[in-house]
Design a protein around this motif. Structure first.
Motif, PDB file in Angstrom:
ATOM      1  N   UNK A 244      21.119  -8.323 -17.640  1.00 47.68           N
ATOM      2  CA  UNK A 244      20.952  -9.156 -16.324  1.00 47.68           C
ATOM      3  C   UNK A 244      20.366  -8.352 -15.237  1.00 47.68           C
ATOM      4  N   UNK A 245      20.172  -7.051 -15.276  1.00 50.31           N
ATOM      5  CA  UNK A 245      19.528  -6.116 -14.273  1.00 50.31           C
ATOM      6  C   UNK A 245      18.700  -4.887 -14.672  1.00 50.31           C
ATOM      7  N   UNK A 246      18.134  -4.461 -13.800  1.00 52.62           N
ATOM      8  CA  UNK A 246      17.053  -3.375 -14.143  1.00 52.62           C
ATOM      9  C   UNK A 246      18.094  -2.065 -13.984  1.00 52.62           C
ATOM     10  N   UNK A 247      18.589  -1.726 -15.006  1.00 48.64           N
ATOM     11  CA  UNK A 247      19.667  -1.098 -15.419  1.00 48.64           C
ATOM     12  C   UNK A 247      19.467   0.546 -14.811  1.00 48.64           C
ATOM     13  N   UNK A 248      18.409   1.009 -14.810  1.00 52.84           N
ATOM     14  CA  UNK A 248      18.008   2.266 -14.478  1.00 52.84           C
ATOM     15  C   UNK A 248      18.540   2.623 -12.769  1.00 52.84           C
TER      16      UNK A 248
ATOM     17  N   UNK B 207      19.449   1.740 -24.157  1.00 52.91           N
ATOM     18  CA  UNK B 207      20.373   0.685 -24.562  1.00 52.91           C
ATOM     19  C   UNK B 207      21.311  -0.065 -23.483  1.00 52.91           C
ATOM     20  N   UNK B 208      20.991   0.381 -22.232  1.00 55.35           N
ATOM     21  CA  UNK B 208      21.566  -0.349 -21.139  1.00 55.35           C
ATOM     22  C   UNK B 208      23.091  -0.099 -21.128  1.00 55.35           C
ATOM     23  N   UNK B 209      23.589   1.155 -21.597  1.00 52.95           N
ATOM     24  CA  UNK B 209      25.117   1.286 -22.002  1.00 52.95           C
ATOM     25  C   UNK B 209      25.596   2.532 -21.256  1.00 52.95           C
TER      26      UNK B 209
ATOM     27  N   UNK C 266      32.812   2.310 -24.486  1.00 56.62           N
ATOM     28  CA  UNK C 266      31.349   1.870 -24.270  1.00 56.62           C
ATOM     29  C   UNK C 266      31.296   0.661 -23.250  1.00 56.62           C
ATOM     30  N   UNK C 267      30.071   0.606 -22.493  1.00 59.43           N
ATOM     31  CA  UNK C 267      29.944  -0.458 -21.570  1.00 59.43           C
ATOM     32  C   UNK C 267      28.657  -1.062 -21.593  1.00 59.43           C
TER      33      UNK C 267
ATOM     34  N   UNK D 233      22.056 -12.684 -13.075  1.00 65.56           N
ATOM     35  CA  UNK D 233      23.427 -12.572 -13.490  1.00 65.56           C
ATOM     36  C   UNK D 233      23.845 -11.286 -14.243  1.00 65.56           C
ATOM     37  N   UNK D 234      24.406 -10.212 -13.467  1.00 70.19           N
ATOM     38  CA  UNK D 234      25.082  -9.073 -14.198  1.00 70.19           C
ATOM     39  C   UNK D 234      26.234  -9.487 -15.010  1.00 70.19           C
ATOM     40  N   UNK D 235      25.991  -8.750 -16.307  1.00 71.10           N
ATOM     41  CA  UNK D 235      27.255  -8.977 -17.282  1.00 71.10           C
ATOM     42  C   UNK D 235      27.338  -7.476 -17.669  1.00 71.10           C
ATOM     43  N   UNK D 236      28.888  -7.313 -17.755  1.00 73.01           N
ATOM     44  CA  UNK D 236      29.267  -5.980 -18.239  1.00 73.01           C
ATOM     45  C   UNK D 236      30.320  -6.352 -19.374  1.00 73.01           C
ATOM     46  N   UNK D 237      29.972  -5.727 -20.634  1.00 70.68           N
ATOM     47  CA  UNK D 237      30.970  -5.687 -21.431  1.00 70.68           C
ATOM     48  C   UNK D 237      31.440  -4.617 -22.200  1.00 70.68           C
TER      49      UNK D 237
END
Length: 123
Positions: free
Chosen positions: A26-30, A75-77, A21-22, A1-5
């Motif tokens: 839930x996923x391999x960000x890179x 930071x997956x951001x 910022x986002x 489940x991918x979540x973006x905030x």
């Protein structure tokens, strides 16, 4: 489940700056393409800036030289630094992600979306 905030929206006067910022989970960000879109009332959602998995960036003509997209893999951001803001930059800003896109600034290319953060620029 991918979540973006998303976070960082607000109200500023023309000429001011904001950084959005986002944060993703839930996923391999890179390996994901990431983008920022915006939508003003009564208008279609439009691509603002994007960054692919290799770090290549793309910008809408209307924001070139004023907005900068970047990412922090640790930071997956992903960030959107907005400067020299104009009233026409007003809208809801959304973060999006997908494992692969043919066109980084096309909304239909993205499967995952955040809830949005409001940016209001007054003259």
């Amino acid at each position: 489940q991918v979540q973006l905030v998303e976070s960082g929206g607000g109200s500023v006067q023309a000429g001011g700056s904001l950084t959005l910022s986002c944060a993703a989970s839930g996923y391999t960000y890179d390996y994901y393409d990431r983008a920022w879109f915006r939508q003003a009332p009564g208008k279609a959602r439009e691509g603002v800036a994007a960054i692919d998995s290799d770090g290549r960036t793309m910008y809408a003509d209307s924001v070139k030289g004023r907005f900068t997209i970047s990412k922090d893999n640790a930071k997956s951001t992903v960030y959107l630094r907005m400067s020299s803001l104009k009233p026409e930059d007003t809208g809801m800003y959304y973060c999006a992600a997908d494992s692969y896109t043919d066109d980084l600034l096309v909304p239909d290319e993205y499967d995952y979306w955040g809830q949005g953060t409001q940016v209001t620029v007054s003259s």
